[in-house]
Write a protein that holds these residues in place. Structure first.
Motif, mmCIF file in Angstrom:
data_model
loop_
_atom_site.group_PDB
_atom_site.id
_atom_site.type_symbol
_atom_site.label_atom_id
_atom_site.label_comp_id
_atom_site.label_asym_id
_atom_site.label_seq_id
_atom_site.Cartn_x
_atom_site.Cartn_y
_atom_site.Cartn_z
ATOM 1 N N PHE A 472 0.725 -1.311 0.092
ATOM 2 C CA PHE A 472 -0.060 0.073 0.043
ATOM 3 C C PHE A 472 0.824 1.228 -0.021
ATOM 4 O O PHE A 472 0.609 2.332 -0.651
ATOM 5 C CB PHE A 472 -0.796 -0.169 1.239
ATOM 6 N N ALA A 473 1.695 1.179 0.879
ATOM 7 C CA ALA A 473 2.652 2.375 0.910
ATOM 8 C C ALA A 473 3.499 2.745 -0.447
ATOM 9 O O ALA A 473 3.566 3.820 -1.138
ATOM 10 C CB ALA A 473 3.762 2.113 2.174
ATOM 11 N N CYS A 522 0.512 -0.470 -10.178
ATOM 12 C CA CYS A 522 -0.246 -0.404 -8.705
ATOM 13 C C CYS A 522 -1.172 -1.380 -8.344
ATOM 14 O O CYS A 522 -1.285 -1.932 -7.301
ATOM 15 C CB CYS A 522 -1.212 0.809 -8.586
ATOM 16 N N LEU A 523 -1.889 -2.015 -9.407
ATOM 17 C CA LEU A 523 -2.814 -3.176 -9.287
ATOM 18 C C LEU A 523 -2.082 -4.635 -8.802
ATOM 19 O O LEU A 523 -2.449 -5.252 -8.235
ATOM 20 C CB LEU A 523 -3.621 -3.480 -10.564
ATOM 21 N N ALA A 524 -0.723 -4.536 -9.565
ATOM 22 C CA ALA A 524 0.352 -5.765 -9.384
ATOM 23 C C ALA A 524 0.427 -5.643 -7.820
ATOM 24 O O ALA A 524 0.826 -6.652 -7.243
ATOM 25 C CB ALA A 524 1.317 -5.545 -9.987
ATOM 26 N N ALA A 526 -0.931 -4.073 -5.541
ATOM 27 C CA ALA A 526 -2.165 -4.502 -4.478
ATOM 28 C C ALA A 526 -2.345 -6.014 -4.530
ATOM 29 O O ALA A 526 -2.608 -6.667 -3.412
ATOM 30 C CB ALA A 526 -3.523 -3.793 -5.054
ATOM 31 N N ALA A 527 -2.175 -6.651 -5.541
ATOM 32 C CA ALA A 527 -2.505 -8.226 -5.750
ATOM 33 C C ALA A 527 -1.339 -8.985 -4.764
ATOM 34 O O ALA A 527 -1.544 -9.854 -4.092
ATOM 35 C CB ALA A 527 -2.243 -8.543 -7.215
ATOM 36 N N ILE A 528 -0.023 -8.413 -4.939
ATOM 37 C CA ILE A 528 1.194 -8.931 -3.814
ATOM 38 C C ILE A 528 0.560 -8.682 -2.484
ATOM 39 O O ILE A 528 0.534 -9.730 -1.763
ATOM 40 C CB ILE A 528 2.321 -8.270 -4.176
ATOM 41 N N GLY A 529 0.044 -7.500 -2.157
ATOM 42 C CA GLY A 529 -0.334 -7.075 -0.798
ATOM 43 C C GLY A 529 -1.424 -8.192 -0.148
ATOM 44 O O GLY A 529 -1.384 -8.345 0.901
ATOM 45 N N THR A 530 -2.355 -8.489 -1.167
ATOM 46 C CA THR A 530 -3.469 -9.433 -0.594
ATOM 47 C C THR A 530 -3.339 -10.987 -0.945
ATOM 48 O O THR A 530 -4.151 -11.570 -0.594
ATOM 49 C CB THR A 530 -4.819 -8.775 -1.263
ATOM 50 N N TRP A 531 -2.014 -10.976 -1.650
ATOM 51 C CA TRP A 531 -1.953 -12.490 -2.014
ATOM 52 C C TRP A 531 -2.013 -13.406 -0.510
ATOM 53 O O TRP A 531 -2.478 -14.548 -0.436
ATOM 54 C CB TRP A 531 -0.567 -12.759 -2.655
ATOM 55 N N GLY A 532 -1.297 -12.923 0.456
ATOM 56 C CA GLY A 532 -1.209 -13.554 1.641
ATOM 57 C C GLY A 532 -2.545 -13.804 2.405
ATOM 58 O O GLY A 532 -2.724 -14.810 2.814
#
Length: 542
Positions: A472-473, A522-524, A526-532
Motif C-alpha cells: 500500500f505504501a 499499482c494493481l500488481a 495490490a495483488a501482491i499485498g493481498t496474496w497472503g
C-alpha cells in the motif's frame, strides 16, 4: 509483560522514530519562517490571495456537501439491500478510488466528462449547445465526488450496519413505512457520524493538489497548494510561496482543530457484506429506487476506470514500454516507492512498539503520557503540513547547498513516508496489538525473546499484514504527484510526472497509455499485498 530492557529498547526506538519525523517537519517549517532571501515585488496578501483562500474553502464546502449528500442515499440503499448478487463487488468497487492514484482518476474523468467524453457526446446528441466542462469548479467538484463519495458511503453504511437486528424486526412488526424507518432508525444512526465524515471529506478536499492542478483550468480555480507550487515553479517568488504556505498551515490547523471536536467516524470495515437481513423495503417502488441508486453510483465509479482502460489500450503500449522515458521514470518511481515503503514500515513498527511498551506500564508518568500522545498524533502531521508546504520548506533550505535536484529523490521519498504513515499504522497497529495480546505472556513465560521470538513467533503471523502495508505504501508513493511537483525535471521524472508532462504538451494518447501502465503496476502491488490474505483464507477453509 515486558522486561525493563525490552520496554526501554522499544520506547527508545519510538523516540528516535518520532524525533526523525519531527526534525524533518520542523526543518521545513523553520526554513519557511526564517528565510531571508529578499522581499517580493508584489504584496503577499492581495485580493487575489484572498480569492484563492475563498475558492479553496468554497470548493471544499461544495465538494463535501455533494459527496456526503449523495453518499447518504447510496448507503441507505446498500443497507436496505443487505443480500443481492454482486453486493460484495459493489463494496469493493467503492474501496477502489481510495487506493487509486489521483492522476489516473483525473484522466478517467476527463475521458467520461471531457469535451470529447461520453457524457458530453450524449448531451450534444440531445441538442445541448453547452456541454459539461470538466475544467474549473465543475470539474473539481466531479473529481472530488468521485474520490470521496465512496469513502463517505462506506462510513455511513458502517454506522447503519452496526444497528441491532432487533430494530428491523420491530420495525417490520409495527409496519413502519420507509420514511418512518429513516426518521426513527436510520437517521439517528447516521446523524451522529455525519459531522465527522463531512469534516474528514472537507479536509481532504481543502488540501487537494493533483486534482486541482490537472482540472483547475486557470487562476479562477486555484487552491492554496496549487498557488504555492505556481509561486515557486512558474514565478520563482519564494516570499509569496512562504506567505501562502503560512496561510495554508493556519487553515489546515483550524480545520484539524474543528475536526478534533467532532465525533470520529467508525471504521468502514464493518461494511463487509454481513449486515443484518432487513424486512423493510419489500415494496416494488423501494426496490426500484434502491436498484437505480446503486446502479447510478456503480456507473459513476466504474465508467472512469473503464475509460482509462479503453483509452490506454488505444495507445502504442509496446512503444511506450520500450521508450527510454518510460523506463527511466518507472525505475525512478520504483526506487523512490521502495525506499518510501521500507522507511514507512520501519517508522510504523518503531512507533507501534513504543506505544505498546508505554501502554504496558502500570503507572505511566506525565512524560510517558505525553510521549504516548505525541506518538498517536505523529502520523497526522501530513494533514497539518501538506506535502507541497514540506517540499517548499526543504527547497528553500537546500538551495544554498547547490542543485536541489541532487537531494530530490530522498526528499520525495521522505514526504511520501509521511503521507503513507497514517494508513500503514492503521493496517499494522490492530494486527500487532492482537498478536501481542495472544502471544506476549506465553513468549515471556517461555523465555523467548530477541531474534528467536521475531523469527519463530512474530514473523509467521505478521508477515502478511507487513506485506499488505508495504504494498500500500509503495502504491501510494508510485501514484503521488504532489511531492514530486516541485522537484520534477528531466533528471527526476517519475511516472505521474511523466504523465502530467505529456498532458501539458498535448500528447494525451501517450498520457493515456502511461496511465494504464501505472494503474497496472499499482494493481500488481495490490495483488501482491493481498496474496497472503487469500492464502490464509484458503488455509482456514481447508
Amino acid at each position: 509483560m515486558l522486561t525493563k530492557g525490552e520496554r526501554r529498547g522499544r520506547i527508545g526506538g519510538g523516540v528516535l522514530a518520532l524525533a526523525a519525523i519531527l526534525v524533518f517537519v520542523a526543518a521545513a517549517v523553520c526554513a519557511l519562517v526564517s528565510w531571508k532571501g529578499g522581499a517580493s515585488d508584489a504584496p503577499l496578501f492581495t485580493a487575489y490571495t484572498w480569492s484563492i483562500l475563498r475558492f479553496t474553502l468554497w470548493q471544499a464546502a461544495l465538494s463535501t456537501l455533494l459527496s456526503v449528500g449523495l453518499a447518504l442515499p447510496v448507503a441507505l440503499a446498500l443497507a436496505r439491500r443487505a443480500i443481492f448478487p454482486g453486493r460484495i463487488w459493489i463494496l469493493r468497487l467503492m474501496a477502489l478510488p481510495m487506493g487509486l492514484p489521483t492522476l489516473i482518476g483525473a484522466l478517467g474523468l476527463i475521458g467520461i466528462w471531457g469535451r470529447q467524453g461520453v457524457v458530453n457526446g450524449l448531451l450534444m446528441r440531445l441538442g445541448l449547445d453547452q456541454p459539461v466542462s470538466i475544467y474549473g469548479l465543475s470539474g473539481i467538484l466531479i473529481a472530488h465526488v468521485f474520490f470521496n463519495l465512496p469513502l463517505a458511503a462506506r462510513l455511513l453504511l458502517a454506522a447503519i450496519e452496526r444497528l441491532p437486528p432487533e430494530y428491523w424486526r420491530l420495525a417490520a412488526e409495527l409496519g413502519m413505512r420507509p420514511f418512518s424507518v429513516f426518521r426513527f432508525i436510520e437517521w439517528p444512526a447516521v446523524k451522529s457520524v455525519i459531522p465527522g465524515v463531512a469534516s474528514l471529506v472537507f479536509m481532504l478536499c481543502a488540501t487537494s493538489f493533483t486534482l486541482v492542478l490537472v482540472l483547475g483550468g486557470g487562476p479562477a480555480a486555484t487552491t492554496l497548494e496549487v498557488a504555492i507550487y505556481q509561486a515557486l515553479s512558474f514565478d520563482f517568488d519564494p516570499p509569496r510561496a512562504i506567505g501562502l504556505a503560512g496561510l495554508q498551515i493556519a487553515v489546515t490547523a483550524a480545520i484539524l482543530g474543528l475536526l478534533a471536536l467532532l465525533p470520529r467516524p467508525a471504521d468502514g470495515n464493518a461494511a463487509s457484506g454481513r449486515a443484518a437481513r432487513r424486512l423493510d423495503g419489500r415494496r416494488v417502488t423501494a426496490r426500484l429506487w434502491d436498484a437505480v441508486v446503486i446502479m447510478i453510483a456503480g456507473l459513476f465509479l466504474v465508467l472512469p476506470l473503464g475509460s482509462v482502460l479503453v483509452a490506454g489500450l488505444k495507445a502504442d503500449l509496446l512503444k511506450l514500454l520500450a521508450s527510454p522515458a518510460f523506463l527511466n521514470a518507472a525505475m525512478t518511481s520504483l526506487k523512490i516507492s521502495a525506499m518510501a515503503g521500507i522507511l514507512t514500515i520501519l517508522l510504523s513498527l518503531a512507533l507501534i512498539r513504543a506505544a505498546g511498551a508505554l501502554g504496558d506500564m502500570k503507572r505511566p508518568g506525565i512524560a510517558a503520557k505525553g510521549l504516548t500522545l505525541l506518538i498517536g498524533s505523529s502520523s497526522s502531521l501530513v494533514l497539518l503540513i501538506p506535502p507541497v508546504v514540506l517540499g517548499t520548506g526543504w527547497f528553500l533550505l537546500l538551495r544554498p547547498f547547490g542543485e536541489v535536484g541532487r537531494f530530490a529523490p530522498l526528499l520525495v521519498a521522505m514526504i511520501n513516508v509521511l503521507m503513507a504513515l497514517p494508513f500503514v499504522m492503521r493496517v499494522l497497529s490492530p494486527a500487532i496489538e492482537s498478536h501481542r495480546a495472544r502471544t506476549a505472556r506465553l513468549a515471556t513465560s517461555l523465555g523467548i525473546s530477541g531474534f528467536t521470538r521475531l523469527r519463530r513467533i512474530d514473523l509467521p503471523v505478521l508477515a502478511r499484514p507487513l506485506l499488505t502495508a508495504l504494498s500500500f505504501a509503495m502504491a501510494l508513493s508510485l501514484g503521488d504527484l504532489g511531492a514530486v511537483a516541485l522537484f520534477g525535471s528531466n533528471d527526476l521524472a517519475t511516472l505521474p510526472w511523466l504523465i502530467y508532462s505529456r498532458l501539458g504538451s498535448y500528447r494525451s494518447n501517450d498520457a493515456d497509455g502511461l496511465a494504464l501502465l501505472l494503474a497496472l503496476i499499482c494493481l500488481a502491488l495490490a495483488a501482491i499485498g493481498t496474496w497472503g490474505q487469500r492464502a490464509r483464507r484458503e488455509e482456514l477453509h481447508d
